[in-house]
Design a protein around this motif. Structure first.
Motif, PDB file in Angstrom:
ATOM      1  N   ALA A 154       0.842  -1.210   0.000  1.00 11.63           N
ATOM      2  CA  ALA A 154       0.000   0.000   0.000  1.00 11.63           C
ATOM      3  C   ALA A 154       0.871   1.251   0.000  1.00 11.63           C
ATOM      4  CB  ALA A 154      -0.932  -0.004   1.206  1.00 11.63           C
ATOM      5  N   GLU A 155       1.909   1.245   0.815  1.00 13.32           N
ATOM      6  CA  GLU A 155       2.800   2.400   0.890  1.00 13.32           C
ATOM      7  C   GLU A 155       3.558   2.604  -0.422  1.00 13.32           C
ATOM      8  OE1 GLU A 155       5.127   1.604   4.375  1.00 13.32           O
ATOM      9  OE2 GLU A 155       3.348   1.697   5.669  1.00 13.32           O
ATOM     10  N   GLU A 156       3.988   1.515  -1.043  1.00 16.06           N
ATOM     11  CA  GLU A 156       4.690   1.620  -2.324  1.00 16.06           C
ATOM     12  C   GLU A 156       3.767   2.138  -3.425  1.00 16.06           C
ATOM     13  OE1 GLU A 156       6.354  -2.220  -3.128  1.00 16.06           O
ATOM     14  OE2 GLU A 156       7.948  -1.978  -1.638  1.00 16.06           O
ATOM     15  N   ALA A 157       2.524   1.665  -3.452  1.00  9.32           N
ATOM     16  CA  ALA A 157       1.566   2.138  -4.462  1.00  9.32           C
ATOM     17  C   ALA A 157       1.311   3.633  -4.273  1.00  9.32           C
ATOM     18  CB  ALA A 157       0.259   1.356  -4.360  1.00  9.32           C
ATOM     19  N   LEU A 158       1.186   4.060  -3.042  1.00  3.41           N
ATOM     20  CA  LEU A 158       0.974   5.472  -2.740  1.00  3.41           C
ATOM     21  C   LEU A 158       2.173   6.305  -3.178  1.00  3.41           C
ATOM     22  CD1 LEU A 158      -1.120   7.316  -1.339  1.00  3.41           C
ATOM     23  CD2 LEU A 158       0.173   6.994   0.767  1.00  3.41           C
ATOM     24  N   HIS A 159       3.361   5.810  -2.888  1.00  2.00           N
ATOM     25  CA  HIS A 159       4.586   6.529  -3.255  1.00  2.00           C
ATOM     26  C   HIS A 159       4.751   6.617  -4.778  1.00  2.00           C
ATOM     27  CE1 HIS A 159       8.640   8.060  -2.948  1.00  2.00           C
ATOM     28  NE2 HIS A 159       9.028   7.121  -3.777  1.00  2.00           N
ATOM     29  N   ARG A 160       4.477   5.517  -5.489  1.00  2.00           N
ATOM     30  CA  ARG A 160       4.592   5.529  -6.954  1.00  2.00           C
ATOM     31  C   ARG A 160       3.634   6.540  -7.571  1.00  2.00           C
ATOM     32  NH1 ARG A 160       4.969  -0.032  -6.604  1.00  2.00           N
ATOM     33  NH2 ARG A 160       2.766  -0.255  -7.107  1.00  2.00           N
ATOM     34  N   ARG A 161       2.450   6.636  -7.025  1.00  2.00           N
ATOM     35  CA  ARG A 161       1.421   7.501  -7.605  1.00  2.00           C
ATOM     36  C   ARG A 161       1.593   8.967  -7.228  1.00  2.00           C
ATOM     37  NH1 ARG A 161      -2.072   9.443 -10.856  1.00  2.00           N
ATOM     38  NH2 ARG A 161      -4.274   9.251 -10.412  1.00  2.00           N
ATOM     39  N   PHE A 162       1.965   9.229  -5.954  1.00  2.00           N
ATOM     40  CA  PHE A 162       1.959  10.602  -5.464  1.00  2.00           C
ATOM     41  C   PHE A 162       3.327  11.118  -5.019  1.00  2.00           C
ATOM     42  CE2 PHE A 162      -2.361   9.000  -4.762  1.00  2.00           C
ATOM     43  CZ  PHE A 162      -3.087   9.968  -5.441  1.00  2.00           C
ATOM     44  N   GLY A 163       4.346  10.282  -5.037  1.00  2.00           N
ATOM     45  CA  GLY A 163       5.676  10.724  -4.637  1.00  2.00           C
ATOM     46  C   GLY A 163       5.794  10.915  -3.132  1.00  2.00           C
ATOM     47  N   ASP A 164       6.776  11.720  -2.743  1.00  2.00           N
ATOM     48  CA  ASP A 164       7.076  11.930  -1.319  1.00  2.00           C
ATOM     49  C   ASP A 164       6.295  13.064  -0.680  1.00  2.00           C
ATOM     50  OD1 ASP A 164       8.925   9.863  -1.153  1.00  2.00           O
ATOM     51  OD2 ASP A 164      10.589  11.141  -1.800  1.00  2.00           O
ATOM     52  N   LEU A 165       5.602  13.842  -1.490  1.00  2.00           N
ATOM     53  CA  LEU A 165       4.897  14.999  -0.945  1.00  2.00           C
ATOM     54  C   LEU A 165       3.732  14.564  -0.055  1.00  2.00           C
ATOM     55  CD1 LEU A 165       4.774  17.274  -4.106  1.00  2.00           C
ATOM     56  CD2 LEU A 165       6.336  17.425  -2.159  1.00  2.00           C
ATOM     57  N   LEU A 166       3.630  15.213   1.085  1.00  2.00           N
ATOM     58  CA  LEU A 166       2.526  14.926   1.998  1.00  2.00           C
ATOM     59  C   LEU A 166       1.260  15.606   1.487  1.00  2.00           C
ATOM     60  CD1 LEU A 166       4.362  15.474   5.378  1.00  2.00           C
ATOM     61  CD2 LEU A 166       3.739  13.301   4.337  1.00  2.00           C
ATOM     62  N   PRO A 167       0.088  15.041   1.798  1.00  2.00           N
ATOM     63  CA  PRO A 167      -1.148  15.707   1.375  1.00  2.00           C
ATOM     64  C   PRO A 167      -1.259  17.084   2.027  1.00  2.00           C
ATOM     65  CG  PRO A 167      -1.624  13.720   2.665  1.00  2.00           C
ATOM     66  CD  PRO A 167      -0.155  13.812   2.525  1.00  2.00           C
ATOM     67  N   LYS A 168      -1.609  18.099   1.229  1.00  2.00           N
ATOM     68  CA  LYS A 168      -1.629  19.472   1.749  1.00  2.00           C
ATOM     69  C   LYS A 168      -2.932  19.839   2.440  1.00  2.00           C
ATOM     70  CE  LYS A 168      -2.778  21.080  -2.827  1.00  2.00           C
ATOM     71  NZ  LYS A 168      -2.130  21.011  -4.075  1.00  2.00           N
ATOM     72  N   ASP A 169      -4.001  19.081   2.133  1.00  2.00           N
ATOM     73  CA  ASP A 169      -5.291  19.377   2.764  1.00  2.00           C
ATOM     74  C   ASP A 169      -6.145  18.116   2.792  1.00  2.00           C
ATOM     75  OD1 ASP A 169      -6.077  19.085   0.127  1.00  2.00           O
ATOM     76  OD2 ASP A 169      -6.541  21.205  -0.169  1.00  2.00           O
TER      77      ASP A 169
END
Length: 135
Positions: free
Chosen positions: A93-108
């Motif tokens: 799950a963490e890898e899929a999230l990283h591949r799709r959205f990179g290292d940036l944290l959600p801003k809102d």
């Protein structure tokens, strides 16, 4: 045999494909029984290869079980296939999230919800989604 030469199929998939081509139901059952007896077709083998392939693609257990049910595999056999899979679902799950959205944290909250929906669509449970988004 040509269908099975390409990839594994569940019994239900084979039955549906062959029935669509106009084969008689009695002949289908006989042929499918023969294929299973000769170990050319196996639902257990289909589940194993299907789960392995979907894990490699980054899908979660919820989606994999749903797709197996669509292919005619009963719930118990699908759950057994998931349990037998050598997968760290949280890491996936963490890898899929990283591949799709990179290292940036959600801003809102809207961005957080977008990422949560993405992981849920990929088949990860709400608990896995929550933990992946906290990291």
């Amino acid at each position: 045999m040509r269908l099975l030469a390409r990839r594994e199929h569940s019994r239900s998939e084979l039955r549906r494909k062959l029935a669509h081509k106009g084969h008689e139901p009695e002949a289908l059952d006989e042929a499918l029984d023969r294929l299973a007896a000769q170990r050319y077709q196996s639902d257990a083998r289909f589940v194993e290869t299907f789960v392995r392939h979907r894990v490699q693609q980054g899908y979660g257990p919820v989606r994999i079980v749903a797709e197996l049910r669509e292919r005619g595999i009963d719930e118990a056999e699908a759950e057994a296939g998931i349990a037998a899979a050598v997968a760290d679902w949280q890491r996936l799950a963490e890898e899929a999230l990283h591949r799709r959205f990179g290292d940036l944290l959600p801003k809102d909250a809207r961005e957080w919800a977008k990422r949560a929906r993405f992981l849920q669509y990929r088949g990860f449970s709400a608990d896995m989604v929550r933990r992946a988004l906290k990291r």
